[in-house]
Design an enzyme around this catalytic site. Structure first.
Site, mmCIF file in Angstrom:
data_model
loop_
_atom_site.group_PDB
_atom_site.id
_atom_site.type_symbol
_atom_site.label_atom_id
_atom_site.label_comp_id
_atom_site.label_asym_id
_atom_site.label_seq_id
_atom_site.Cartn_x
_atom_site.Cartn_y
_atom_site.Cartn_z
ATOM 1 N N GLU A 43 10.228 5.799 -11.133
ATOM 2 C CA GLU A 43 10.577 5.248 -12.210
ATOM 3 C C GLU A 43 11.363 6.012 -13.212
ATOM 4 O OE1 GLU A 43 7.114 5.147 -15.543
ATOM 5 O OE2 GLU A 43 8.546 6.259 -17.321
ATOM 6 N N HIS A 76 1.610 2.197 -7.526
ATOM 7 C CA HIS A 76 1.769 2.605 -5.967
ATOM 8 C C HIS A 76 0.370 2.833 -5.103
ATOM 9 C CE1 HIS A 76 5.637 4.784 -7.757
ATOM 10 N NE2 HIS A 76 5.880 4.386 -6.483
#
Ligand code: 0K2
Ligand code: SF4
Length: 490
Positions: free
Chosen positions: A310, A225
């Protein structure tokens, strides 16, 4: 100590006068500038501002040039806070260039501009060089009036002069910010910070896949990210997609570091993709736990943020049996089928103290609950939080480098704030608001696990250019973990 704006001409000084801006009229030309510069014997921050000539047509009348270097007595002198000032000016909606500003003995026009352009300068003035040796922080901003396409002494010159002065007037709030932000102080850098072993590995997997299989290499979701990491890999030939159905059949596809649900692997196999898995081994470990618990019939309470990739991937291991628990209140109310058959797991990038609080509520409610053998919050998350806490204890401000969708980076901001000082997340130095720095003598810096280390170095240089010249690294742990690469790129 607040800085002073030095303006060579009366008209420039008048344009720059605004509430809270200390303007000194220095006089035009090198001799007067040198006299003024000699008055600055202490560490007062100095910002030289005025109009100037552009030496290339890449700058236009009315544009601003923030000097990254000026002429000094022994060669170029870097002005390191330029990106901060440029960022503030851009936020005001002004057109801003950053680059070298040269100084001449007299007005420069005609073919003379070419010589300065050949040296790499964007603009030329008559005063900046005289300030190159002031002892305190220094910045230079010039509003362009004339250019090779619009030379001096033409009918439009007066109009262009007024345009330049208007730009200076519009720039005044940012110059005030610089003057208030500049001053002596320290930088406290948290260590460990920046890339972790899982991120290093994920990036290396994409780089090696590009080398071995050639571009394009498809990557499902952001590999990590961080916008800088993603852009760099895009420039190398990676193509980022949301889902594998966007990838042409048979193409090479990397799965991002955050892990995927088994359904994603099935979709990739159905399209015959060459899949290279960049899931961090420490995320895989959590998937394995969830599979183990769910296969024996447990309800798995997954502590984490339900909208995070996740967590999406981990839930996908047993969607019927995994319940996401986002906070302590959810932990107090969550219902399970059989309280004797409960286990918990965690997202790897949570705030350690918050996750522990949630886990303790669950443990109290479900005494028979199975727990992971080792903490799911990974070593890198834990170390970075310990390190930022140590720095935040004695900082007036903490800056965390990382992207807004990076969970572990956001947690660093929260952990720092809980220690007291204000803390902000920035993608890079261009997002630092200089108002945060006013009065902040000790500035803590860290970076999330997905933020490249060079961004921390750039931020350090910029803050040093504002006067925070002492840099201390405060190390709370050594990290020497490395993960092996998957065989497709090993
Ligand atoms: O912190 P996040 O999970 O949002 O992820 P990134 O910012 O990409 O950091 C790397 C961690 C990846 C997996 O744990
Ligand atoms: Fe792996 Fe932790 Fe890095 Fe995530 S933050 S990639 S779990 S090492």
């Amino acid at each position: 100590m607040s800085g002073v704006v030095c303006a060579p001409m009366h008209l420039e000084a008048a344009a720059l006068r605004a509430p809270g801006v200390r303007v000194l009229h220095t006089g035009m030309g090198p001799r007067r500038a040198a006299e003024s510069a000699r008055r600055f014997t202490g560490t007062t921050p100095v910002l030289v501002a005025g109009i100037a000539g552009g030496v290339t047509d890449s700058v236009r009348p009315g544009d601003l040039v923030v000097a990254t270097e000026i002429d000094g007595p022994d060669g170029p002198v870097p002005l390191r806070s330029a990106p901060l000032l440029a960022g503030a000016l851009r936020r005001l909606g002004l057109t801003v260039h950053t680059g070298p500003v040269a100084s001449a003995e007299s007005l420069v026009d005609g073919t003379e501009r070419e010589g300065y352009a050949a040296r790499g300068a964007l603009a030329v003035d008559m005063e900046s060089a005289q300030f190159a040796t002031v002892p305190g922080p220094l910045a230079v901003v010039r509003a362009i009036v004339d250019t090779p396409e619009h030379p001096l002494w033409r009918p439009g010159t007066v109009r262009r002069g007024l345009t330049g002065l208007r730009s200076l007037r519009a720039a005044a709030p940012a110059l005030r910010e610089w003057c208030e932000a500049a001053g002596r102080g320290e930088i406290l850098r948290a260590s460990p910070r920046s890339f972790c072993a899982g991120v290093d590995r994920a990036i290396e997997i994409v780089e090696r896949a590009l080398e071995r299989y050639g571009a394009p290499v498809y990557v499902r979701r952001q590999i990590v990210h961080n916008i800088h990491v993603v852009r760099r890999l895009e420039d190398m030939g990676a193509v980022f997609v949301q889902e594998v159905d966007e990838v042409p059949a048979g193409a090479t596809t990397v799965l991002a570091a955050h892990g995927v649900a088994p359904s994603v692997r099935q979709a990739a196999a159905a399209k015959d993709l060459r899949v290279i898995d960049a899931t961090c081994p420490l995320v895989t470990k959590v998937h394995n736990e969830v599979r183990r618990y769910s296969s024996r019939g447990d309800t798995v309470l997954l502590i984490g943020h339900s909208d995070h990739e996740e967590v999406e991937g981990t839930v996908g291991e047993a969607p019927e049996q995994v319940v996401v628990v986002e906070d302590a209140s959810a932990a107090r109310h969550v219902r399970v089928r059989d309280p004797e058959k409960v286990a918990y797991a965690m997202q790897t990038t949570l705030a350690v103290d918050e996750a522990e609080e949630i886990a303790s509520v669950l443990r109290e409610r479900f005494p028979a609950m199975s727990a992971p053998r080792r903490d799911d919050i990974c070593y890198a998350t834990t170390n970075r939080q310990r390190a930022v806490r140590a720095v935040a204890d004695s900082a007036d401000l903490v800056l965390v480098v990382g992207s807004a969708n990076s969970s572990n980076s956001k947690r660093l901001v929260e952990v720092a704030r809980r220690q007291g000082p204000p803390a902000h997340l920035v993608d890079d130095v261009s997002e630092v608001d200089m108002r945060w720095l006013a009065g902040a003598r000790r500035v803590g810096i860290t970076a999330g696990a997905s933020a490249p280390p060079h961004l921390v170095e750039e931020l350090t240089r910029c803050l040093a250019g504002l006067g925070r010249t002492t840099v201390r690294d405060s190390q709370v742990a050594d990290e020497d973990i490395r993960f092996t690469l998957p065989r497709e790129v090993g």
